[in-house]
Design a protein around this motif. Structure first.
Motif, short mmCIF file in Angstrom:
data_model
loop_
_atom_site.label_atom_id
_atom_site.label_comp_id
_atom_site.label_asym_id
_atom_site.label_seq_id
_atom_site.Cartn_x
_atom_site.Cartn_y
_atom_site.Cartn_z
N CYS A 180 0.78 -1.25 0.04
CA CYS A 180 0.01 0.02 0.02
C CYS A 180 0.81 1.00 -0.05
O CYS A 180 2.01 1.11 0.39
CB CYS A 180 -0.77 0.06 1.31
SG CYS A 180 -2.36 -1.34 1.23
N ASP A 181 0.14 2.42 -0.55
CA ASP A 181 0.90 3.79 -0.48
C ASP A 181 0.46 4.54 0.80
O ASP A 181 1.24 5.18 1.36
CB ASP A 181 0.41 4.44 -1.35
CG ASP A 181 0.78 3.84 -2.78
OD1 ASP A 181 1.88 3.41 -3.09
OD2 ASP A 181 -0.15 3.62 -3.61
N ILE A 182 -0.63 4.57 1.29
CA ILE A 182 -1.17 5.33 2.27
C ILE A 182 -1.97 4.79 3.40
O ILE A 182 -2.94 4.01 3.02
CB ILE A 182 -1.78 6.67 1.72
CG1 ILE A 182 -0.71 7.41 0.94
CG2 ILE A 182 -2.49 7.38 2.82
CD1 ILE A 182 -1.77 8.68 0.27
N LEU A 183 -1.64 4.80 4.63
CA LEU A 183 -2.45 4.18 5.62
C LEU A 183 -3.15 5.29 6.51
O LEU A 183 -2.39 6.04 7.09
CB LEU A 183 -1.45 3.46 6.41
CG LEU A 183 -2.11 2.90 7.89
CD1 LEU A 183 -3.17 1.70 7.34
CD2 LEU A 183 -1.11 2.08 8.67
N ILE A 184 -4.43 5.41 6.48
CA ILE A 184 -5.06 6.25 7.35
C ILE A 184 -5.35 5.80 8.70
O ILE A 184 -6.27 4.80 8.60
CB ILE A 184 -5.96 6.99 6.47
CG1 ILE A 184 -5.87 7.22 5.09
CG2 ILE A 184 -6.73 8.00 7.38
CD1 ILE A 184 -6.75 7.76 4.09
#
Ligand code: GDP
Length: 298
Positions: A180-184
């Motif tokens: 993944c690129d972005i973990l929110i």
């Protein structure tokens, strides 16, 4: 157009108020400045920003020998613009693998903003993952699942009352294995115990350090635009527990208190990243001070 529509009540409040001052005075005198000052403060722009804006205006009027209130109005708007420009940041983390912690008290629009952010990054072609680390409210997790569904992004949840650290651990594992690129990360909105929040954030960060190495970290605080000066107090308090790197200012639609954005920029040294202008998934906009001022005054 959406921004303009969203800010319509604030525009009504501030821009109309300013217009009234300008049409009510034919001379630029002390009374005029006082009336103007009061109008800006009533518009939630805050005492700090208002004094800066009016002080600069007084100077300009003197230096340029301005006597026409109409010309004075143009300067006023430009001063507000300049006051806000200081907040624009060119830095964009979006090209790097990043973990975004979304923090703030309950009810400000945290869960909603996590969903909206996920949709924004996903639409940019990023692989987004959501972590439901607010394990204290079962309803929050359910709500977040719905938002993840709407955004079309996977979500990692824990057990109710479970350890947020274990959610983060699972999320880190999923982040790696799915590349993944972005973990929110949606966090619990407890402010009454700063130490607790600090401990929890550092624990989550330690797990991420270990599992993901030095991926970028962002701490976004969500502030409710309808709460006026309260929002600034919240940012200050959370700022003592976390290194805040951005602000999401929500619910600017339907409030006349949008002037708080000017106060926030003026009083907090934290960039406003996004503004919420509605309840739908695409109602989160990248904050741009010029667009903001244009939407208010033109
Ligand atoms: P949380 O408790 O901080 O997670 O807050 P929620 O995300 O559950 O939001 C609380 C309420 O605010 C919900 O009814 C949302 O629909 C609403 N909300 C959130 N952001 C916005 C916004 O930008 N505009 C409007 N009008 N409502 C919003």
């Amino acid at each position: 157009a959406k921004l303009q529509q969203g800010l319509s009540k604030t525009r009504e409040n501030i821009a109309k108020g300013i217009d009234n001052v300008f049409s009510g005075f034919s001379n630029i005198d002390e009374e005029f400045y006082e009336e103007l000052e009061e109008t800006l403060i009533m518009g939630d722009i805050g005492i700090d920003a208002t004094s800066k804006i009016i002080d600069r205006l007084r100077k300009q009027v003197k230096e340029k020998h301005i006597s026409d209130p109409a010309e004075c109005k143009k300067l006023l708007v430009e001063n507000i613009r300049e006051q806000m420009n200081t907040a624009d940041d060119a830095y964009d983390f979006e090209d790097k693998k990043t973990v975004i912690f979304v923090i703030g008290v309950n009810g400000v629009g945290k869960t909603t903003s996590v969903g909206k952010l996920a949709a924004i990054y996903k639409n940019k072609g990023k692989k987004v993952l959501i972590a439901a680390a607010d394990t204290y409210r079962a309803a929050a997790t359910e709500q977040l699942k719905e938002w993840a569904d709407r955004a079309g992004t996977p979500i990692i949840c824990g057990k109710e009352g479970g350890d947020p650290g274990s959610v983060i651990y699972d999320a880190a594992f999923a982040f790696k294995s799915r590349d993944c690129d972005i973990l929110i990360v949606d966090t619990a909105g407890r402010l009454h115990n700063k130490k607790n929040l600090m401990d929890e954030l550092s624990k989550m960060n330690r797990i991420l350090d270990k599992e993901l190495g030095d991926v970028c970290r962002e701490n976004f605080i969500v502030l409710d635009g309808t709460t006026g000066q309260n929002a600034i107090m919240q940012a200050r308090e959370f700022g003592e527990a976390a290194d805040l790197t951005g602000i999401i200012l929500t619910k600017l639609d339907g409030t006349a208190k949008g002037g708080i954005a000017v106060a926030i920029v003026s009083e907090l040294n934290i960039p406003v990243k996004y503004i919420g202008v509605g309840e739908a998934i695409d109602d989160l906009e990248r904050f741009d001070s010029d667009q903001f001022v244009d939407a208010l005054f033109s």
